[in-house]
Design a protein around this motif. Structure first.
Motif, PDB file in Angstrom:
ATOM      1  N   ALA A  93      11.018  71.398  69.289  1.00 51.84           N
ATOM      2  CA  ALA A  93      11.754  71.537  68.030  1.00 51.84           C
ATOM      3  C   ALA A  93      13.219  71.160  68.227  1.00 51.84           C
ATOM      4  CB  ALA A  93      11.626  72.955  67.492  1.00 51.84           C
ATOM      5  N   ALA A  94      13.799  71.586  69.336  1.00 57.47           N
ATOM      6  CA  ALA A  94      15.199  71.266  69.618  1.00 57.47           C
ATOM      7  C   ALA A  94      15.407  69.759  69.762  1.00 57.47           C
ATOM      8  CB  ALA A  94      15.664  71.985  70.885  1.00 57.47           C
ATOM      9  N   GLU A  95      14.490  69.101  70.440  1.00 61.08           N
ATOM     10  CA  GLU A  95      14.632  67.643  70.612  1.00 61.08           C
ATOM     11  C   GLU A  95      14.507  66.929  69.273  1.00 61.08           C
ATOM     12  OE1 GLU A  95      16.016  66.938  73.167  1.00 61.08           O
ATOM     13  OE2 GLU A  95      15.356  68.455  74.569  1.00 61.08           O
ATOM     14  N   LEU A  96      13.599  67.397  68.424  1.00 62.70           N
ATOM     15  CA  LEU A  96      13.470  66.807  67.082  1.00 62.70           C
ATOM     16  C   LEU A  96      14.737  67.060  66.266  1.00 62.70           C
ATOM     17  CD1 LEU A  96       9.774  67.806  66.474  1.00 62.70           C
ATOM     18  CD2 LEU A  96      10.640  65.451  66.386  1.00 62.70           C
ATOM     19  N   ASP A  97      15.260  68.277  66.341  1.00 60.70           N
ATOM     20  CA  ASP A  97      16.460  68.626  65.579  1.00 60.70           C
ATOM     21  C   ASP A  97      17.699  67.885  66.082  1.00 60.70           C
ATOM     22  OD1 ASP A  97      14.972  70.379  64.045  1.00 60.70           O
ATOM     23  OD2 ASP A  97      15.595  72.170  65.168  1.00 60.70           O
ATOM     24  N   CYS A  98      17.703  67.549  67.367  1.00 63.39           N
ATOM     25  CA  CYS A  98      18.876  66.904  67.972  1.00 63.39           C
ATOM     26  C   CYS A  98      18.724  65.393  68.108  1.00 63.39           C
ATOM     27  CB  CYS A  98      19.162  67.526  69.335  1.00 63.39           C
ATOM     28  SG  CYS A  98      19.660  69.250  69.211  1.00 63.39           S
ATOM     29  N   ASP A  99      17.709  64.828  67.489  1.00 59.51           N
ATOM     30  CA  ASP A  99      17.542  63.376  67.528  1.00 59.51           C
ATOM     31  C   ASP A  99      18.856  62.748  67.060  1.00 59.51           C
ATOM     32  OD1 ASP A  99      16.963  60.642  66.727  1.00 59.51           O
ATOM     33  OD2 ASP A  99      14.845  61.176  66.750  1.00 59.51           O
ATOM     34  N   PRO A 100      19.446  61.863  67.855  1.00 53.56           N
ATOM     35  CA  PRO A 100      20.745  61.286  67.506  1.00 53.56           C
ATOM     36  C   PRO A 100      20.758  60.548  66.164  1.00 53.56           C
ATOM     37  CG  PRO A 100      20.091  60.616  69.727  1.00 53.56           C
ATOM     38  CD  PRO A 100      18.955  61.399  69.139  1.00 53.56           C
ATOM     39  N   ARG A 101      19.608  60.194  65.663  1.00 51.06           N
ATOM     40  CA  ARG A 101      19.573  59.490  64.376  1.00 51.06           C
ATOM     41  C   ARG A 101      20.048  60.360  63.233  1.00 51.06           C
ATOM     42  NH1 ARG A 101      13.715  56.912  64.365  1.00 51.06           N
ATOM     43  NH2 ARG A 101      13.248  58.849  65.444  1.00 51.06           N
ATOM     44  N   TRP A 102      20.021  61.692  63.406  1.00 51.77           N
ATOM     45  CA  TRP A 102      20.527  62.571  62.351  1.00 51.77           C
ATOM     46  C   TRP A 102      22.043  62.461  62.213  1.00 51.77           C
ATOM     47  CZ3 TRP A 102      17.023  63.646  59.194  1.00 51.77           C
ATOM     48  CH2 TRP A 102      15.758  64.107  59.566  1.00 51.77           C
ATOM     49  N   ALA A 103      22.717  61.938  63.226  1.00 53.21           N
ATOM     50  CA  ALA A 103      24.182  61.919  63.246  1.00 53.21           C
ATOM     51  C   ALA A 103      24.793  60.949  62.233  1.00 53.21           C
ATOM     52  CB  ALA A 103      24.677  61.595  64.648  1.00 53.21           C
ATOM     53  N   THR A 104      24.075  59.904  61.877  1.00 49.05           N
ATOM     54  CA  THR A 104      24.631  58.940  60.930  1.00 49.05           C
ATOM     55  C   THR A 104      23.686  58.775  59.755  1.00 49.05           C
ATOM     56  OG1 THR A 104      23.595  57.035  61.995  1.00 49.05           O
ATOM     57  CG2 THR A 104      25.784  57.666  62.791  1.00 49.05           C
ATOM     58  N   GLY A 105      24.249  58.485  58.623  1.00 44.82           N
ATOM     59  CA  GLY A 105      23.476  58.372  57.387  1.00 44.82           C
ATOM     60  C   GLY A 105      22.354  57.360  57.451  1.00 44.82           C
ATOM     61  N   GLN A 106      22.654  56.146  57.869  1.00 41.75           N
ATOM     62  CA  GLN A 106      21.637  55.103  57.851  1.00 41.75           C
ATOM     63  C   GLN A 106      20.503  55.406  58.832  1.00 41.75           C
ATOM     64  OE1 GLN A 106      23.063  51.173  58.762  1.00 41.75           O
ATOM     65  NE2 GLN A 106      21.297  50.198  57.830  1.00 41.75           N
ATOM     66  N   ASP A 107      20.844  55.840  60.021  1.00 39.08           N
ATOM     67  CA  ASP A 107      19.807  56.165  61.002  1.00 39.08           C
ATOM     68  C   ASP A 107      19.006  57.394  60.564  1.00 39.08           C
ATOM     69  OD1 ASP A 107      20.597  54.030  62.542  1.00 39.08           O
ATOM     70  OD2 ASP A 107      21.764  55.232  63.945  1.00 39.08           O
ATOM     71  N   GLY A 108      19.689  58.347  59.936  1.00 41.88           N
ATOM     72  CA  GLY A 108      18.995  59.514  59.411  1.00 41.88           C
ATOM     73  C   GLY A 108      18.011  59.114  58.323  1.00 41.88           C
ATOM     74  N   ASP A 109      18.404  58.148  57.511  1.00 43.45           N
ATOM     75  CA  ASP A 109      17.503  57.638  56.473  1.00 43.45           C
ATOM     76  C   ASP A 109      16.259  57.014  57.093  1.00 43.45           C
ATOM     77  OD1 ASP A 109      19.297  58.472  54.564  1.00 43.45           O
ATOM     78  OD2 ASP A 109      20.132  56.467  54.197  1.00 43.45           O
ATOM     79  N   GLU A 110      16.447  56.301  58.198  1.00 45.78           N
ATOM     80  CA  GLU A 110      15.312  55.693  58.917  1.00 45.78           C
ATOM     81  C   GLU A 110      14.341  56.778  59.377  1.00 45.78           C
ATOM     82  OE1 GLU A 110      15.396  54.603  63.375  1.00 45.78           O
ATOM     83  OE2 GLU A 110      15.847  52.723  62.330  1.00 45.78           O
ATOM     84  N   LEU A 111      14.889  57.854  59.905  1.00 49.01           N
ATOM     85  CA  LEU A 111      14.063  58.952  60.399  1.00 49.01           C
ATOM     86  C   LEU A 111      13.329  59.640  59.245  1.00 49.01           C
ATOM     87  CD1 LEU A 111      13.169  60.527  62.865  1.00 49.01           C
ATOM     88  CD2 LEU A 111      15.264  61.865  62.702  1.00 49.01           C
ATOM     89  N   ILE A 112      13.997  59.800  58.121  1.00 45.02           N
ATOM     90  CA  ILE A 112      13.360  60.418  56.953  1.00 45.02           C
ATOM     91  C   ILE A 112      12.198  59.557  56.462  1.00 45.02           C
ATOM     92  CG2 ILE A 112      13.714  61.016  54.520  1.00 45.02           C
ATOM     93  CD1 ILE A 112      16.576  61.937  55.402  1.00 45.02           C
ATOM     94  N   VAL A 113      12.380  58.250  56.434  1.00 46.80           N
ATOM     95  CA  VAL A 113      11.295  57.343  56.031  1.00 46.80           C
ATOM     96  C   VAL A 113      10.106  57.505  56.974  1.00 46.80           C
ATOM     97  CG1 VAL A 113      10.620  54.904  55.865  1.00 46.80           C
ATOM     98  CG2 VAL A 113      12.766  55.684  54.836  1.00 46.80           C
ATOM     99  N   GLN A 114      10.379  57.596  58.278  1.00 47.16           N
ATOM    100  CA  GLN A 114       9.294  57.777  59.243  1.00 47.16           C
ATOM    101  C   GLN A 114       8.602  59.122  59.034  1.00 47.16           C
ATOM    102  OE1 GLN A 114      11.136  57.119  63.060  1.00 47.16           O
ATOM    103  NE2 GLN A 114      10.922  54.903  62.900  1.00 47.16           N
ATOM    104  N   LEU A 115       9.358  60.167  58.789  1.00 47.37           N
ATOM    105  CA  LEU A 115       8.756  61.478  58.537  1.00 47.37           C
ATOM    106  C   LEU A 115       7.894  61.446  57.279  1.00 47.37           C
ATOM    107  CD1 LEU A 115      11.725  63.848  59.436  1.00 47.37           C
ATOM    108  CD2 LEU A 115       9.507  63.739  60.605  1.00 47.37           C
TER     109      LEU A 115
END
Length: 138
Positions: A93-115
């Motif tokens: 859970a910690a590794e998922l929560d700390c995925d560096p893609r959450w740090a920036t908007g565009q990369d976070g959006d990529e992760l949300i699309v994958q989820l």
């Protein structure tokens, strides 16, 4: 450098069975980068759920998430969905929560699309974990 020849894979599979957690962790990192990870998915899954050392879990999960693809994220979600040891479940859970893609908007959006894609996965453990992660974003 990763050696994904037949012999290289045999060596990595042997390292994944090592009694030394540092050797298992290194094998997890290298196997996570395998171009055809499906062929070693069972071993990677076992390393994600390493019962002896959450460092192995962490290193393998970080390497899988660094792939930035559905395969890597799916593997971590699948392990998190079946983790019976609380320490291992918390580490995943910690590794998922700390995925560096959450740090920036565009990369976070990529992760949300994958989820969102994985929220429709055929595996109920993957699907449930993806849905839980998405629900936390609301």
């Amino acid at each position: 450098m990763n050696d994904f020849t037949e012999q290289g894979l045999r060596d990595l599979l042997a390292a994944a069975e090592s009694p030394a957690s540092s050797v298992r962790a290194a094998a997890g990192r290298r196997l996570a980068a395998a171009p055809r990870i499906e062929s070693v998915a069972g071993v990677v899954h076992r390393l994600l759920l390493d019962a002896q050392d959450t460092g192995v879990t962490s290193d393998t999960a970080v390497a899988l998430l660094a792939r930035r693809d559905l395969v890597g994220l799916r593997a971590v979600l699948a392990a998190r969905g079946v983790a019976s040891d609380q320490g291992t479940a918390d580490q995943l859970a910690a590794e998922l929560d700390c995925d560096p893609r959450w740090a920036t908007g565009q990369d976070g959006d990529e992760l949300i699309v994958q989820l969102r894609t994985l929220a429709a996965d055929k595996d109920p453990d993957v699907r449930n974990e993806a849905l839980l992660r998405l629900a936390r974003l609301r």
